[in-house]
Design an enzyme around this catalytic site. Structure first.
Site, PDB file in Angstrom:
ATOM      1  N   SER A 189      -2.576   2.545   3.529  1.00 43.88           N
ATOM      2  CA  SER A 189      -1.811   1.577   4.313  1.00 43.88           C
ATOM      3  C   SER A 189      -2.371   1.481   5.727  1.00 43.88           C
ATOM      4  CB  SER A 189      -0.344   2.017   4.343  1.00 43.88           C
ATOM      5  OG  SER A 189       0.302   1.471   5.458  1.00 43.88           O
ATOM      6  N   GLU A 197      -6.346  -7.696   2.900  1.00 36.33           N
ATOM      7  CA  GLU A 197      -5.836  -8.788   3.751  1.00 36.33           C
ATOM      8  C   GLU A 197      -6.998  -9.528   4.416  1.00 36.33           C
ATOM      9  OE1 GLU A 197      -3.184  -7.660   7.038  1.00 36.33           O
ATOM     10  OE2 GLU A 197      -3.995  -9.350   8.143  1.00 36.33           O
ATOM     11  N   THR A 247      -3.315  -8.547  10.822  1.00 36.59           N
ATOM     12  CA  THR A 247      -1.905  -8.465  11.264  1.00 36.59           C
ATOM     13  C   THR A 247      -1.518  -7.086  11.805  1.00 36.59           C
ATOM     14  OG1 THR A 247      -1.309  -7.919   8.998  1.00 36.59           O
ATOM     15  CG2 THR A 247      -0.999 -10.212   9.670  1.00 36.59           C
ATOM     16  N   HIS A 275       0.811  -1.222   0.000  1.00 40.36           N
ATOM     17  CA  HIS A 275       0.000   0.000   0.000  1.00 40.36           C
ATOM     18  C   HIS A 275       0.843   1.269   0.000  1.00 40.36           C
ATOM     19  CE1 HIS A 275      -4.054  -1.893   1.291  1.00 40.36           C
ATOM     20  NE2 HIS A 275      -3.989  -1.685  -0.004  1.00 40.36           N
ATOM     21  N   ASN A 324      -1.317  -0.212   8.345  1.00 40.00           N
ATOM     22  CA  ASN A 324      -0.374  -0.081   9.466  1.00 40.00           C
ATOM     23  C   ASN A 324       0.071   1.371   9.650  1.00 40.00           C
ATOM     24  OD1 ASN A 324       2.679   0.162   8.584  1.00 40.00           O
ATOM     25  ND2 ASN A 324       1.661  -1.129   7.070  1.00 40.00           N
ATOM     26  N   CYS A 371       1.540  -8.776  13.620  1.00 42.67           N
ATOM     27  CA  CYS A 371       2.906  -9.141  13.241  1.00 42.67           C
ATOM     28  C   CYS A 371       3.929  -8.314  14.029  1.00 42.67           C
ATOM     29  CB  CYS A 371       3.104  -9.040  11.738  1.00 42.67           C
ATOM     30  SG  CYS A 371       3.599  -7.432  11.203  1.00 42.67           S
TER      31      CYS A 371
HETATM   32 FE1  F3S Z   1       3.760  -8.810   6.764  1.00 42.17          FE
HETATM   33 FE2  F3S Z   1       3.557  -7.459   8.966  1.00 42.17          FE
HETATM   34 FE3  F3S Z   1       4.702  -6.395   6.923  1.00 42.17          FE
HETATM   35  S1  F3S Z   1       2.010  -8.774   8.096  1.00 42.17           S
HETATM   36  S2  F3S Z   1       3.692  -7.278   5.179  1.00 42.17           S
HETATM   37  S3  F3S Z   1       5.460  -8.151   8.050  1.00 42.17           S
HETATM   38  S4  F3S Z   1       3.387  -5.329   8.348  1.00 42.17           S
END
Ligand code: F3S
Length: 288
Positions: A225, A132, A169, A45, A227, A197
């Site tokens: 994005s 996702e 995630t 993204h 995150n 993650c």
């Molecule tokens: Fe994967 Fe986490 Fe990056 S799910 S794409 S390592 S933000």
């Protein structure tokens, strides 16, 4: 004296680096020189990353365009993954498929498949419009998706059933802990799977300490994005002088007025080049 402080974790994560490397490798392989090269959806993204691969020969396509692909065409599956139905359509076309789905996204999908087999009902926390989430949840029938704890509180959790709870995630770690606490206090029949993650957690923590330390925070990254958006929310809640910048032009001189400690953080799909460009622009304004 004015200082610029970078968050101690920011920018490209493991999954994004792998996706970028995969596309670079495809471009460098001489056997691919004359093949059509496509990326399904936004690879990551970030417009800058997407455009840089378009300049090098990839064409970004939508899911609705799969039917026009030819046998042997190269297709890269984006880092956020795809739905079960799209996967099937791609496989039927005999394409030269490359999968850049982040391993953490795949792990959640596999664990959900396991949970279904074990007879769990699936509860998922995330943004149902995000690719996702669409991809992961397409593998489970009867899955319940919630955006927040407030939404989750409205549903009836039946005591005699067993539930499996997983999340996107990139969920905000604090929100996850609130959900976990609520579920554990109220139910004993919910298996909670924590798969936010590591890269997301590290960036969120680093942004939190940065926001407390500086006068202004610039969160660098794509508006789509997830995150990056979470980093922005975290920073904004701690420091009202928080701005989300996608590119240099988004930076306004007024944001810097009277500020002596300037903080920079960036989402997991923001390339170093963008970070450097914006940092240089800040320095330019400060030196003027
Ligand atoms: Fe994967 Fe986490 Fe990056 S799910 S794409 S390592 S933000």
């Amino acid at each position: 004296k004015v200082t610029i402080i970078r968050a101690n974790k920011m920018g490209f994560c493991f999954g994004v680096m792998e996706a970028v490397r995969l596309c670079e490798d495809i471009l460098q392989d001489p056997k691919n020189a004359n093949k059509n090269k496509y990326i399904l959806g936004m690879l990551v993204h970030n417009d800058f990353v997407v455009q840089s691969f378009e300049k090098k020969g990839f064409v970004t396509i939508e899911e609705s365009e799969i039917s026009s692909l030819e046998k042997g065409d190269i297709v890269v599956i984006r880092a956020h993954g795809i739905t079960k139905e799209v996967q099937k359509q791609l496989e039927e076309k005999e394409l030269d498929l490359y999968d850049a789905t982040c391993i953490f996204v795949s792990q959640i999908k596999l664990k959900i498949l396991w949970a279904i087999e074990q007879g769990y009902d699936i509860i998922f926390i995330g943004d149902k419009h995000h690719p996702e989430v669409k991809g992961i949840t397409s593998y489970a029938k009867n899955i319940q998706i919630f955006a927040s704890l407030e939404e989750l509180k409205k549903v009836t959790i039946e005591k005699e059933k067993k539930y499996f709870l997983s999340t996107q995630t990139t969920l905000n770690q604090k929100k996850f802990l609130e959900i976990k606490k609520y579920m554990e206090e109220n139910y004993s029949n919910v298996y909670i799977f924590n798969k936010i993650c590591g890269a997301t957690q590290e960036r969120q923590k680093a942004t939190e300490s940065l926001a407390k330390e500086v006068d202004v925070v610039f969160v660098l990254g794509g508006k789509k994005s997830s995150n990056t958006q979470k980093l922005y929310e975290i920073s904004k809640s701690l420091n009202p002088n928080t701005y989300l910048l996608e590119k240099e032009e988004d930076l306004e001189e007024a944001y810097l007025q009277g500020k002596s400690k300037i903080g920079l953080t960036a989402g997991a799909s923001t390339p170093e080049e963008i970070i450097r460009n914006i940092e240089n622009k800040i320095r330019g304004i400060l030196d003027a």
